[in-house]
Design a protein around this motif. Structure first.
Motif, mmCIF file in Angstrom:
data_model
loop_
_atom_site.group_PDB
_atom_site.id
_atom_site.type_symbol
_atom_site.label_atom_id
_atom_site.label_comp_id
_atom_site.label_asym_id
_atom_site.label_seq_id
_atom_site.Cartn_x
_atom_site.Cartn_y
_atom_site.Cartn_z
ATOM 1 N N GLN A 81 0.845 -1.193 0.000
ATOM 2 C CA GLN A 81 0.000 0.000 0.000
ATOM 3 C C GLN A 81 0.879 1.240 0.000
ATOM 4 O OE1 GLN A 81 -3.059 0.348 -0.453
ATOM 5 N NE2 GLN A 81 -4.221 -1.349 0.433
ATOM 6 N N ALA A 82 0.777 2.037 -1.059
ATOM 7 C CA ALA A 82 1.504 3.310 -1.073
ATOM 8 C C ALA A 82 0.808 4.304 -0.145
ATOM 9 C CB ALA A 82 1.568 3.871 -2.486
ATOM 10 N N ASP A 83 -0.504 4.120 0.055
ATOM 11 C CA ASP A 83 -1.256 4.962 0.976
ATOM 12 C C ASP A 83 -1.086 4.392 2.387
ATOM 13 O OD1 ASP A 83 -3.095 6.264 2.560
ATOM 14 O OD2 ASP A 83 -4.658 6.285 1.012
ATOM 15 N N HIS A 84 -0.329 5.122 3.207
ATOM 16 C CA HIS A 84 0.048 4.582 4.509
ATOM 17 C C HIS A 84 -1.112 4.510 5.493
ATOM 18 C CE1 HIS A 84 3.978 4.694 2.869
ATOM 19 N NE2 HIS A 84 4.047 6.007 2.838
ATOM 20 N N GLU A 85 -2.234 5.111 5.137
ATOM 21 C CA GLU A 85 -3.401 5.044 6.029
ATOM 22 C C GLU A 85 -4.148 3.729 5.857
ATOM 23 O OE1 GLU A 85 -4.314 7.607 8.136
ATOM 24 O OE2 GLU A 85 -2.571 8.774 7.510
ATOM 25 N N GLU A 107 13.667 3.480 -5.415
ATOM 26 C CA GLU A 107 13.955 4.890 -5.128
ATOM 27 C C GLU A 107 12.740 5.715 -4.725
ATOM 28 O OE1 GLU A 107 16.184 5.869 -8.605
ATOM 29 O OE2 GLU A 107 18.056 5.233 -7.664
ATOM 30 N N ASN A 108 11.570 5.183 -5.004
ATOM 31 C CA ASN A 108 10.355 5.946 -4.686
ATOM 32 C C ASN A 108 9.794 5.638 -3.293
ATOM 33 O OD1 ASN A 108 9.915 3.370 -5.551
ATOM 34 N ND2 ASN A 108 7.929 3.781 -6.450
ATOM 35 N N LEU A 109 10.506 4.829 -2.523
ATOM 36 C CA LEU A 109 10.009 4.484 -1.177
ATOM 37 C C LEU A 109 10.682 5.364 -0.119
ATOM 38 C CD1 LEU A 109 9.896 0.571 -1.148
ATOM 39 C CD2 LEU A 109 8.160 2.189 -1.914
ATOM 40 N N PRO A 110 10.007 5.561 1.020
ATOM 41 C CA PRO A 110 10.620 6.350 2.101
ATOM 42 C C PRO A 110 11.756 5.591 2.802
ATOM 43 C CG PRO A 110 8.454 5.547 2.776
ATOM 44 C CD PRO A 110 8.628 5.154 1.343
ATOM 45 N N ASP A 111 12.524 6.307 3.628
ATOM 46 C CA ASP A 111 13.604 5.699 4.412
ATOM 47 C C ASP A 111 13.249 5.645 5.902
ATOM 48 O OD1 ASP A 111 15.939 5.523 2.379
ATOM 49 O OD2 ASP A 111 15.118 7.524 2.114
ATOM 50 N N ILE A 112 12.302 6.484 6.294
ATOM 51 C CA ILE A 112 11.885 6.533 7.702
ATOM 52 C C ILE A 112 10.365 6.611 7.730
ATOM 53 C CG2 ILE A 112 11.957 7.846 9.881
ATOM 54 C CD1 ILE A 112 14.599 9.140 8.841
ATOM 55 N N MET A 113 9.750 5.838 8.608
ATOM 56 C CA MET A 113 8.314 6.017 8.852
ATOM 57 C C MET A 113 8.101 6.131 10.354
ATOM 58 S SD MET A 113 6.412 3.518 6.114
ATOM 59 C CE MET A 113 4.806 4.270 6.330
ATOM 60 N N VAL A 114 7.143 6.943 10.739
ATOM 61 C CA VAL A 114 6.784 7.036 12.156
ATOM 62 C C VAL A 114 5.303 6.715 12.279
ATOM 63 C CG1 VAL A 114 6.836 8.435 14.245
ATOM 64 C CG2 VAL A 114 8.494 8.879 12.426
ATOM 65 N N VAL A 115 4.990 5.805 13.179
ATOM 66 C CA VAL A 115 3.608 5.401 13.413
ATOM 67 C C VAL A 115 3.221 5.839 14.817
ATOM 68 C CG1 VAL A 115 1.993 3.459 13.499
ATOM 69 C CG2 VAL A 115 3.945 3.386 11.925
ATOM 70 N N ARG A 116 2.178 6.617 14.900
ATOM 71 C CA ARG A 116 1.700 7.058 16.215
ATOM 72 C C ARG A 116 0.771 6.019 16.797
ATOM 73 N NH1 ARG A 116 0.630 13.236 14.994
ATOM 74 N NH2 ARG A 116 2.359 14.177 16.123
ATOM 75 N N GLY A 117 1.142 5.473 17.929
ATOM 76 C CA GLY A 117 0.244 4.560 18.624
ATOM 77 C C GLY A 117 -0.586 5.341 19.619
ATOM 78 N N ARG A 118 -1.171 4.631 20.578
ATOM 79 C CA ARG A 118 -1.975 5.313 21.591
ATOM 80 C C ARG A 118 -1.049 6.098 22.524
ATOM 81 N NH1 ARG A 118 -5.474 1.699 25.461
ATOM 82 N NH2 ARG A 118 -5.283 0.309 23.689
ATOM 83 N N PHE A 150 3.705 9.001 9.387
ATOM 84 C CA PHE A 150 4.568 9.969 8.704
ATOM 85 C C PHE A 150 5.633 9.213 7.916
ATOM 86 C CE2 PHE A 150 2.691 11.925 12.333
ATOM 87 C CZ PHE A 150 2.473 13.255 11.999
ATOM 88 N N ALA A 151 5.968 9.716 6.729
ATOM 89 C CA ALA A 151 6.994 9.054 5.917
ATOM 90 C C ALA A 151 7.988 10.084 5.396
ATOM 91 C CB ALA A 151 6.330 8.319 4.755
ATOM 92 N N TYR A 152 9.262 9.726 5.434
ATOM 93 C CA TYR A 152 10.325 10.638 5.013
ATOM 94 C C TYR A 152 11.319 9.909 4.125
ATOM 95 C CZ TYR A 152 8.417 13.138 9.005
ATOM 96 O OH TYR A 152 7.565 13.749 9.881
ATOM 97 N N ARG A 153 11.705 10.611 3.072
ATOM 98 C CA ARG A 153 12.733 10.101 2.176
ATOM 99 C C ARG A 153 14.013 10.866 2.479
ATOM 100 N NH1 ARG A 153 14.872 10.795 -3.024
ATOM 101 N NH2 ARG A 153 14.326 13.012 -3.002
ATOM 102 N N ILE A 307 4.860 -1.965 -6.343
ATOM 103 C CA ILE A 307 5.902 -1.339 -5.514
ATOM 104 C C ILE A 307 6.742 -0.388 -6.358
ATOM 105 C CG2 ILE A 307 7.937 -1.772 -4.078
ATOM 106 C CD1 ILE A 307 6.701 -4.532 -3.409
ATOM 107 N N LEU A 308 7.145 -0.866 -7.549
ATOM 108 C CA LEU A 308 8.033 -0.057 -8.396
ATOM 109 C C LEU A 308 7.371 1.239 -8.855
ATOM 110 C CD1 LEU A 308 9.683 -2.858 -10.579
ATOM 111 C CD2 LEU A 308 10.513 -1.854 -8.455
ATOM 112 N N ASN A 309 6.043 1.198 -9.048
ATOM 113 C CA ASN A 309 5.344 2.386 -9.547
ATOM 114 C C ASN A 309 4.636 3.172 -8.448
ATOM 115 O OD1 ASN A 309 6.130 1.499 -12.097
ATOM 116 N ND2 ASN A 309 4.258 0.280 -12.349
ATOM 117 N N ALA A 310 4.887 2.811 -7.217
ATOM 118 C CA ALA A 310 4.169 3.451 -6.111
ATOM 119 C C ALA A 310 4.472 4.946 -6.042
ATOM 120 C CB ALA A 310 4.566 2.794 -4.794
ATOM 121 N N VAL A 311 3.453 5.703 -5.712
ATOM 122 C CA VAL A 311 3.645 7.127 -5.430
ATOM 123 C C VAL A 311 3.259 7.325 -3.959
ATOM 124 C CG1 VAL A 311 3.008 9.480 -6.041
ATOM 125 C CG2 VAL A 311 3.039 7.700 -7.808
ATOM 126 N N CYS A 312 4.277 7.477 -3.112
ATOM 127 C CA CYS A 312 4.033 7.556 -1.672
ATOM 128 C C CYS A 312 3.855 9.002 -1.243
ATOM 129 C CB CYS A 312 5.229 6.996 -0.889
ATOM 130 S SG CYS A 312 5.599 5.301 -1.261
#
Ligand SMILES: [Mn+2]
Length: 327
Positions: A81-85, A107-118, A150-153, A307-312
């Motif tokens: 899922q390119a849509d992280h929600e 190359e189109n994927l992020p390097d860091i993701m942050v997931v907010r839990g409770r 949150f996603a960061y490249r 995955i290869l064509n994902a737009v994140c």
């Protein structure tokens, strides 16, 4: 200093049904380094009874170098899922995607993701989070208090050799070993203030375990049954279970491990954000593992298009002069 035995946790990972009953809305997992071992990953997904309609599964990178990367990405693209929600698979890049001549640089994927839990915020990065990135990301997150993911490249200039964020994607022996002689890891106070739990891979446990001691950090623990290690305040987990079979000190275990975020989020929530090893001994198990199974030959000719064509939806961390910025 604790004795070696005090620093080893052994818990069977046979409790997925209880976890599922408690969380019918689905679970969040982070999965360690796979290195093309698609059959072992499938085994792990079966073990946690992965439900693509409800679960979110985050991968810490290093899909290449070993096994069959095309077969692996073909399998992963089914749930990607390119849509992280949305529920499904979410991927970040590891050092094998950035360097070492990968088959798929992703190359189109992020390097860091942050997931907010409770209670906890889970920072997912291949080799760990350095303080420079931690501060930057926290500032950015504070501007969107209702956002869950949150996603960061990382722009190449921020993490090439000797760059300030190099160790987010590639550290020689994991950040913990460097923590004592290079102050790159966020301080314990900083991690606590942000309810942070860092999840990373990259350095298999066998690099750190000698027959009678550990060779990294002062306060890390080893999760024996699933072959991962973590720090005693649970502020970070290294979930690389050595699927590549790198051998050191006679250790030959190979596997893939994952962590269920709900278990540690709930534990932190119950104890007002204060986590400790003693709590882990009494808490339910949240680390699951699958032992390596040779992936064999795969004759697939398709490519992992989704995955290869994902737009994140992600922001980019850049270096302007010697200042890091988020764009
Ligand atoms: Mn790696």
């Amino acid at each position: 200093m604790r004795s070696l035995e005090d620093r080893i946790v052994t818990k069977p990972d046979d409790n997925i049904d209880e976890l599922r009953k408690k969380h019918p809305e689905g679970l969040h997992f982070a999965v360690g380094d796979i290195h093309g071992e698609v059959r072992t990953l499938k085994k792990l997904m079966k073990k946690i009874r992965f439900d693509p309609a409800r679960d979110h599964v985050y991968f810490v990178g290093d899909y290449d170098s070993g096994g069959d990367v095309t077969a692996l990405l073909n399998y992963m693209s089914r749930y990607y899922q390119a849509d992280h929600e949305l529920p499904g698979f979410h991927m970040i890049r590891g050092n094998h995607e950035r360097e070492l001549f990968p088959v798929y640089p992703l190359e189109n994927l992020p390097d860091i993701m942050v997931v907010r839990g409770r209670k906890l915020n889970f920072y997912i990065a291949h080799a760990g989070i350095v303080s420079a990135a931690f501060g930057l990301i926290n500032d950015d997150m504070s501007r969107e208090p209702h956002r869950k993911v949150f996603a960061y490249r990382l722009e190449d200039s921020t993490c090439c050799y000797d760059a300030p964020l190099r160790q987010v994607v590639w550290s020689l022996r994991g950040l913990y070993s460097q923590r004592s002689w290079r102050h790159v890891w966020p301080s314990e106070e900083d991690l606590t203030a942000h309810n942070a739990c860092i999840i990373h891979g990259h350095s298999p446990y066998c690099y750190f375990k000698k027959p009678d001691r550990f060779t990294y950090g002062d306060d890390n623990l080893f999760w024996r049954s699933q072959h991962v290690w973590f720090c005693s305040e649970l502020r970070s987990f290294n979930i690389d279970a050595n699927v590549k079979g790198r051998e050191q000190n006679g250790e030959t275990y190979r596997g893939i491990a994952c962590l269920c975020m709900e278990v540690y989020d709930e534990l932190a929530d119950k104890h007002d954000g204060c986590l400790s090893t003693d709590l882990v001994h009494d808490a339910e198990n949240g680390i699951f593992g699958a032992e390596y199974e040779h992936c064999g030959w795969n004759y697939s000719t398709s490519s992992p298009d989704s995955i290869l064509n994902a737009v994140c939806d992600m922001k980019t961390i850049v270096l302007e002069g010697d200042v890091l910025k988020i764009r």
